[in-house]
Design an enzyme around this catalytic site. Structure first.
Site, PDB file in Angstrom:
ATOM      1  N   GLU A 274      67.001 -21.446  -5.429  1.00  0.00           N
ATOM      2  CA  GLU A 274      67.985 -20.741  -4.598  1.00  0.00           C
ATOM      3  C   GLU A 274      68.953 -19.923  -5.440  1.00  0.00           C
ATOM      4  O   GLU A 274      69.352 -18.822  -5.062  1.00  0.00           O
ATOM      5  CB  GLU A 274      68.751 -21.746  -3.726  1.00  0.00           C
ATOM      6  CG  GLU A 274      67.931 -22.339  -2.577  1.00  0.00           C
ATOM      7  CD  GLU A 274      67.016 -23.477  -2.999  1.00  0.00           C
ATOM      8  OE1 GLU A 274      67.083 -23.897  -4.177  1.00  0.00           O
ATOM      9  OE2 GLU A 274      66.227 -23.952  -2.161  1.00  0.00           O
TER      10      GLU A 274
ATOM     11  N   HIS B 187      69.308 -31.078   6.568  1.00  0.00           N
ATOM     12  CA  HIS B 187      68.668 -29.949   7.246  1.00  0.00           C
ATOM     13  C   HIS B 187      69.449 -29.585   8.498  1.00  0.00           C
ATOM     14  O   HIS B 187      68.888 -29.110   9.472  1.00  0.00           O
ATOM     15  CB  HIS B 187      67.223 -30.288   7.626  1.00  0.00           C
ATOM     16  CG  HIS B 187      66.311 -30.488   6.459  1.00  0.00           C
ATOM     17  ND1 HIS B 187      66.325 -31.627   5.693  1.00  0.00           N
ATOM     18  CD2 HIS B 187      65.360 -29.686   5.916  1.00  0.00           C
ATOM     19  CE1 HIS B 187      65.414 -31.526   4.742  1.00  0.00           C
ATOM     20  NE2 HIS B 187      64.817 -30.357   4.841  1.00  0.00           N
TER      21      HIS B 187
END
Lengths: 317, 322
Positions: B58, B125
């Protein structure tokens, strides 16, 4: 190299005289590595993301030294206009990104610039380079960046100056592999080892690495072994560097070696080298004098806005 | 024709790739696989070389986008989940966020953050990251709540010269459908009165807009209360004109959000209304957020962790009874 050494010597004096606020970070002892990388790159075509010990590379690449003096002295005329200082400067639309302090972060930025050129069909013959130290190779950003560049087979050169200490932390507390060069194989990139105090060896190695990247052989990692001949910054006396290391082979000054190599190879004699020295001394003095005469940024005129856009004007194009 | 929220995001990217050669997509599993939520399905085939799979990195994904933006491109980065953007935090706030102020050179990039909770998604999540990024200077943070906004605000985000954090809500992906993507022409930084009212204002954004409207409908049935719902749409910068105008009409404020309760968007709204519109208030302004724990896995725990129409109504009754 000469310009970098002269300029940084002056900056250190100005810091000690209280004329520079913040830090001063020198590339003393790393000029051969940095300048040989910058010298292999072409302004206007290639990309160079310097780190904190890259005055040599910046000058060799083509950054005007007035950018340096203006940024260190906080001139409102400089590229950073007092909003950022010292080595945090660049010309981002001319292939010279401005570093942030977080180590390793430039690896992916240069890669993104190269990726953009590829998508635009403008990558042919282009090389992007960045510098880092032994400590910076421990960051996640370095790993992620180099790995991603390798996956994309980008023409990236990463020059690692292993100057034995990350601030005060020695190599043995920084990594456990035998040699940083071992990491190149892990990333699937070509690795090059060089004695960073040996100017001609640095030139040959950097030229080889840059050429290979230009030829499309993917990222290249150069590890230069040397010693930083100053503190981390001018606030640091580097008392943690043992005398045995200072007097060892890494403690040699690349400037002396470069001068001897010039003379020995017949490229220049002592008189010519002295005349170069005088010429850069004048240039450095002029750049410092100009920046010192220029106005400081004015807080009352400052545009205190970190975004360029007024969103209420943004509708569907 | 029925268009789901996630389809609108896909259509917007299709439009952008078709119309603007500067646009490319970069993210995990987004090319031939079409992305974890299929928001890029078929785009790699339609636009060869412009929809690129990234490694699970990321930090470097955003670093790459910054570099590409410097070279004149308009990258859109898909984070697989908003939660994982924590790994890219440094590049987002320190590299992208500071760039224009430091150098005068803007970095136009868009980061898509699949945000918010869904049943069973658990602590890693489900997160809502908009407050974190709003805190830092230099970023634009948008939180579309409707199908049309999902489409138009993504297109507008890419047209902006600054880095935009585009928070798309996963709960709305398939559940929220509309007959089309036609919008109402609001500019990017403007809030919307989603449901007009006169007794109290709920200021909210993203999926909570729909929960707020449900709660408002119940309050209407229950006691004839007319609750105004303001959808912020963009949380950084905040459209305080619309918020204050609404509070001026109703005299009562509930700031509602799905994110964790400490600080954040709702705190900012209450703080600004209190200082800029204290004289407009007939009751102390209220905040209502999720609970101050990680987002739990089990659907029963999850449903009790976030505000629901039932709990929003409880808060509204308190606000109205003052």
């Amino acid at each position: 190299m000469l310009e970098a050494r002269q300029l940084e010597t002056k900056l250190a004096s100005l810091y000690k005289a209280g004329k520079i606020v913040g830090g001063v970070y020198l590339g003393k002892g790393q000029e051969a590595v940095s300048a040989s990388l910058g010298g292999c790159l072409e302004w206007g075509r290639d990309i160079f993301a310097p780190l904190i010990r890259d005055q040599g590379g910046r000058s060799a690449f083509g950054e005007p030294i007035i950018d340096c003096t203006r940024t260190y002295l906080g001139s409102a005329e400089g590229p950073m206009r007092g909003r950022d200082g010292n080595i945090h400067r660049g010309r981002p639309t001319s292939g010279l990104p401005a570093m942030i302090s977080h180590l390793g972060a430039s690896v992916s930025v240069v890669s993104g610039m190269l990726l953009a050129r590829r998508i635009k069909g403008e990558l042919d013959g282009v090389v992007g380079a960045t510098s880092i130290g032994d400590g910076g190779t421990s960051t996640g950003a370095f790993h992620e960046g180099l790995n991603a560049a390798a996956v994309e087979k980008l023409p990236l050169v990463v020059a690692v100056a292993n100057n034995q200490f990350a601030y005060s932390t020695p190599n043995e507390r920084q990594f456990a592999c035998d040699d940083l060069l071992d990491r190149a194989r892990g990333y699937g990139v070509e690795g090059h080892d060089v004695d960073g105090t040996d100017f001609l060896a640095c030139l040959r190695t950097m030229a080889e690495a840059v050429d290979r990247a230009r030829q499309g052989r993917g990222p290249q990692m150069v590890v230069a072994r040397l010693l930083r001949l100053s503190g981390h910054g001018e606030h640091d006396d580097a008392s943690y560097v043992p005398e045995t290391v200072r007097s060892g082979p890494y403690g040699r000054d690349c400037m002396d070696i470069a001068a001897a190599q010039m003379v020995e190879s017949g490229y220049a004699d002592e008189t010519e080298i002295e005349s170069w020295r005088e010429a850069v001394t004048d240039e450095v003095q002029r750049a410092l004098a100009t920046a010192q005469r220029e106005p400081d940024p004015n807080p009352w005129d400052e545009r205190w806005e970190a975004r360029s856009t007024n969103l209420l004007t943004v509708t569907d194009p | 024709m029925s268009v789901a929220y996630v389809d609108a995001i896909r259509e917007a990217q299709d439009h952008l790739l078709r119309e603007d050669p500067r646009v490319f997509l970069y993210g995990q599993d987004i090319s031939h696989f079409g992305g974890a939520f299929k928001a890029t399905k078929g785009l790699a085939e339609a636009y060869p070389g412009r929809v690129l799979d990234s490694p699970i990195s990321e930090d470097s994904m955003i670093g790459m986008a910054v570099g590409a933006a410097l070279e004149g491109m308009r990258p859109i980065v898909e984070m697989q989940f908003a939660d994982f953007s924590s790994i890219a935090f440094n590049q987002i706030v320190n590299q992208a966020g500071t760039h224009f102020y430091r150098t005068g050179v803007p970095v136009p990039l868009t980061v898509r953050l699949p945000s918010g909770g869904t049943p069973g998604s658990g602590p890693f999540h489900s997160q809502s990251m908009e407050a974190i990024y709003s805190h830092y200077p230099g970023l634009v943070v948008v939180t579309p709540a409707t199908v049309a906004d999902a489409y138009h605000m993504l297109i507008q985000a890419v047209s902006v010269d600054d880095p935009v954090i585009y928070c798309e809500h996963k709960f709305l992906y398939r559940w929220l459908k509309s007959s089309g993507i036609e919008g109402d022409g609001l500019p990017l930084g403007a809030a919307r009165i989603t449901r007009p009212g006169k007794h109290a204002t709920i200021v909210t954004y993203s999926a909570m807009v729909h929960e707020a409207v449900r709660a408002a409908d119940r309050m209407q049935e229950e006691g004839g209360w007319e609750i105004e719902v303001v959808d912020l749409r963009t949380v950084k910068p905040l459209d305080m004109d619309t918020v204050l105008a609404s509070v001026a009409r109703t005299g009562r404020l509930l700031a509602l959000g799905e994110a964790f309760p400490w600080g954040g968007v709702t705190a900012e709204v209450v703080s600004r209304v209190s200082s800029e519109g204290f004289h407009l208030l007939d009751a102390p302004p209220k905040r209502f957020n999720s609970r101050d724990t990680p987002v739990p896995y089990h659907p029963k725990l999850w449903a009790a962790h976030r505000p629901t129409p039932e709990t929003i109504c409880l808060a509204m009754r308190e606000l109205l009874s003052y």
